[in-house]
Design a protein around this motif. Structure first.
Motif, PDB file in Angstrom:
ATOM      1  N   LEU A   1       0.815  -1.485  -0.046  1.00 54.44           N
ATOM      2  CA  LEU A   1       0.278   0.070  -0.165  1.00 54.44           C
ATOM      3  C   LEU A   1       0.738   1.219   0.166  1.00 54.44           C
ATOM      4  N   PHE A   2       2.338   1.195   0.467  1.00 50.27           N
ATOM      5  CA  PHE A   2       2.605   2.569   0.640  1.00 50.27           C
ATOM      6  C   PHE A   2       3.792   2.486  -0.527  1.00 50.27           C
ATOM      7  N   LEU A   3       4.557   1.496  -1.083  1.00 49.50           N
ATOM      8  CA  LEU A   3       4.799   1.529  -2.121  1.00 49.50           C
ATOM      9  C   LEU A   3       4.057   2.006  -3.397  1.00 49.50           C
ATOM     10  N   VAL A   4       2.742   1.530  -3.474  1.00 52.86           N
ATOM     11  CA  VAL A   4       2.147   1.848  -4.737  1.00 52.86           C
ATOM     12  C   VAL A   4       1.543   3.204  -4.977  1.00 52.86           C
ATOM     13  N   GLY A   5       1.443   4.631  -4.070  1.00 54.98           N
ATOM     14  CA  GLY A   5       1.532   5.256  -3.576  1.00 54.98           C
ATOM     15  C   GLY A   5       3.022   5.914  -4.374  1.00 54.98           C
ATOM     16  N   ILE A   6       4.027   5.550  -3.712  1.00 53.07           N
ATOM     17  CA  ILE A   6       4.834   6.305  -4.961  1.00 53.07           C
ATOM     18  C   ILE A   6       5.626   5.799  -6.032  1.00 53.07           C
ATOM     19  N   VAL A   7       5.678   4.587  -5.725  1.00 61.39           N
ATOM     20  CA  VAL A   7       6.181   4.551  -7.536  1.00 61.39           C
ATOM     21  C   VAL A   7       5.591   4.150  -8.283  1.00 61.39           C
TER      22      VAL A   7
END
Length: 284
Positions: free
Chosen positions: A149-155
């Protein structure tokens, strides 16, 4: 008294936790079977017992789709439509396998230096050792889906977020396993290498690496199996793979297609487990 507590204290404490958990959840109304659980179970099992891949042979080649008023919307060829869907499932399986594999390799690269620092018997400075342990504990404590969830928002959406999520969580597990494997080593050969005046890198490659390699690879293969299971659901948070198709089938109440996906997941996991088990048996 102390021996009696060690023998009975922990089992009693565990039983008390179970009882308290069940009682408090019941008091808060969090435990229940819902409305008509038996009928719901029967309906779900009935629909799941008709996986969509059966339409390849038994589907209607001219199925008519109508609205509530009976007006014809379109005509579909079910065998052809299912063949296209299964091709998409195959691509999703391949994506899932690649995510798990690349995530595991990235986890290895991240876990190795942390494990060397965290192992007590290698003599790393205390601040570095405790810092490495803290990083490993943090990575292991955060679930792969949370990282996803966190990384989908970044990459953004796609396999990259899934690979990074798997790598971060798995690095914590691998680092802990490798550190414990290093701590269990016989230090005599390592000390003998040090006595020759070898540098730290030479001590690692000549003393530590050969001794820990078989067990380390076996543990890595075991983690790879878990990563495959995690990667099948990372699509639920937009990280690609089979999870995306699972999310779509659930959202659209397409239980036949969900049954097909579950069967594909079971088949993939079974094949990977068998392969990993055979490789681990050769290593140990």
């Amino acid at each position: 008294m102390r021996a009696a507590f060690q023998a009975w204290g922990w089992p009693v404490a565990a039983l008390a936790l179970v009882v308290i958990s069940a009682w408090t959840l019941a008091q808060e109304g969090e435990l229940g079977w819902g409305r008509k659980p038996w009928q719901n179970l029967q309906a779900t099992v009935s629909e799941l017992a008709q996986p969509s891949w059966l339409k390849l042979w038994f589907g209607d080649p001219a199925r008519e789709l109508r609205n509530e008023e009976g007006e014809l919307l379109r005509v579909i060829n079910e065998p052809q439509a299912e063949a296209r869907y299964l091709a998409g499932v195959g691509r999703a399986l391949w994506t899932t396998l690649r995510m798990a594999t690349l995530g595991t390799v990235a986890a290895m690269l991240l876990a190795l230096p942390l494990a060397l620092l965290a192992a007590r018997n290698l003599g790393a400075p205390a601040p570095l050792r405790w810092g490495a342990k803290a990083v490993l504990d943090t990575l292991r404590a955060v679930h792969t889906l949370v990282f996803g969830l966190f990384l989908v928002g970044i990459v953004g959406l796609g396999a990259t977020a899934g690979i990074l999520a798997i790598a971060l969580h798995s690095a914590g597990s691998l680092g802990k396993l490798w550190a414990e494997a290093i701590e269990a080593l016989d230090m005599a050969p390592i000390d003998a290498v040090r006595a020759t005046g070898a540098r730290p890198a030479q001590v690692f490659f000549l003393g530590v690496w050969p001794a820990v390699l078989p067990q380390g690879l076996s543990q890595t293969l075991y983690v790879w199996e878990f990563n495959l299971r995690d990667s099948t659901i990372l699509g639920l948070v937009g990280a690609g793979g089979l999870g995306l198709l699972v999310s779509e089938s659930i959202s659209l109440f397409q239980w036949g297609r969900l049954a097909t996906l579950l069967m594909a997941i079971v088949l993939l996991v079974t094949l990977v487990d068998a392969t990993s088990r055979r490789l681990r048996q050769r290593l140990l």
